[in-house]
Write an enzyme that holds these catalytic residues in place. Structure first.
Site, mmCIF file in Angstrom:
data_model
loop_
_atom_site.group_PDB
_atom_site.id
_atom_site.type_symbol
_atom_site.label_atom_id
_atom_site.label_comp_id
_atom_site.label_asym_id
_atom_site.label_seq_id
_atom_site.Cartn_x
_atom_site.Cartn_y
_atom_site.Cartn_z
ATOM 1 C CB ILE A 108 -0.911 0.007 1.259
ATOM 2 C CG1 ILE A 108 -0.072 -0.114 2.543
ATOM 3 C CG2 ILE A 108 -1.935 -1.131 1.192
ATOM 4 C CD1 ILE A 108 -0.890 0.016 3.839
ATOM 5 C CG ASP A 109 5.008 0.433 -0.367
ATOM 6 O OD1 ASP A 109 4.819 0.486 -1.606
ATOM 7 O OD2 ASP A 109 5.644 -0.488 0.183
ATOM 8 C CG HIS A 126 -4.003 -5.798 0.469
ATOM 9 N ND1 HIS A 126 -2.970 -6.501 1.033
ATOM 10 C CD2 HIS A 126 -4.926 -6.731 0.119
ATOM 11 C CE1 HIS A 126 -3.248 -7.806 1.029
ATOM 12 N NE2 HIS A 126 -4.424 -7.966 0.467
ATOM 13 C CB SER A 200 3.959 -12.293 -1.318
ATOM 14 O OG SER A 200 2.712 -12.813 -0.875
ATOM 15 C CB SER A 201 3.986 -15.565 3.338
ATOM 16 O OG SER A 201 2.827 -14.798 3.577
ATOM 17 C CG ASN A 225 8.993 -14.751 0.891
ATOM 18 O OD1 ASN A 225 8.860 -13.525 0.921
ATOM 19 N ND2 ASN A 225 8.504 -15.541 1.825
ATOM 20 C CB ILE A 243 13.783 -9.112 -2.043
ATOM 21 C CG1 ILE A 243 12.951 -10.342 -1.676
ATOM 22 C CG2 ILE A 243 13.224 -8.429 -3.275
ATOM 23 C CD1 ILE A 243 11.645 -10.018 -1.014
#
Ligand SMILES: [Zn+2]
Length: 253
Positions: A108-109, A126, A200-201, A225, A243
């Site tokens: 969301i950044d 999101h 991302s998990s 990840n 990453i």
């Protein structure tokens, strides 16, 4: 396969990218941690400290709206100062090179847009916390404006001129997922031939669905990840490493 070391991982990733026609990066919090954005969902993350405010509370209670904004303003320094990291810049290079049509993100950044990917080509599952909007009429508000109003009213969250509630443009717990973004993400997942899941998990719905859609449509799946994910066993390549370090060589000039 799980890459035994970072060099091998980069080499295999380079091969996958070179062979691919359409690469779809799918990103989660892990790509932004080097940018000073906290991972809300991780153990020890913000949501472990504060109980998230569910959407129904936000709309039902003035105090929930006040508290929600208080928390957001406390984060403002981190969000306002954050610059795209090596991962964001590498993906922007793939985008500029015509390899990636855009990016699907859980973040969301706003850092993908900041790195040079067109806002229309960033599919946000999101939402976005770097601005706010009215829940009733959709009018956009800037965070600085909300903060001024909040302070001037003695820490009371302001409402829109239409009477609607003003909320960061994010998707809260209990708020319905954005239908357009979901549809676009699904189409992009089905249309790529390399799905690149980064940071991302892949646990939280709907994130978990997209790698499978891509695989079912014949795409290769690469996962970057730090921690193991649900999909390591079915991925064509898994890199459990930092990453930024993995993607740094992919930053174009
Ligand atoms: Zn309104």
């Amino acid at each position: 396969m799980i890459a035994p070391d970072i060099e091998t991982g980069r080499r295999l990733l380079t091969e996958l990218i070179e062979k691919a026609q359409v690469v779809l990066p799918f990103t989660g919090a892990g790509i932004s941690t080097e940018c000073g954005i906290p991972d809300f969902r991780s153990p020890g993350g913000l949501w472990a400290k504060y109980r998230p405010i569910p959407f129904d509370e936000f709309v039902a209670q003035q105090e929930a709206r006040n508290e929600s904004w208080r928390r957001r303003f406390a984060m403002e320094e981190a969000f306002a100062a954050a610059q795209p990291g090596r991962g964001h810049r590498a993906l922007a290079s793939l985008y500029r090179a015509g390899k990636a049509p855009g990016v699907v993100t859980q973040n969301i950044d706003n850092l993908h847009q900041h790195s040079g990917i067109g806002a229309d080509d960033v599919v946000e599952l999101h939402g976005n916390t770097t601005y706010a909007s009215c829940l009733a009429c959709g009018r956009r508000y800037e965070i600085a404006w909300v903060r001024d109003q909040f302070a001037a009213a003695g820490e009371r969250a302001p409402d829109c001129g239409c009477g609607g509630f003003i909320k960061t443009a994010t998707i809260s717990f209990g708020q319905s997922m954005p239908a357009t973004a979901l549809r676009r993400a699904e189409a992009m997942a089905r249309g790529c031939d390399l799905f690149l899941a980064i940071g991302s998990s892949l646990v939280v719905w709907p994130a978990a669905g997209f790698p499978l859609m891509a695989k079912q449509s014949g795409a290769r799946l690469a996962i970057l990840n730090r921690e193991p994910t649900e999909f390591d066993a079915v991925a064509d390549l898994v890199i459990h490493d930092d990453i930024g370090c993995v993607l740094e060589p992919f930053i174009g000039h």
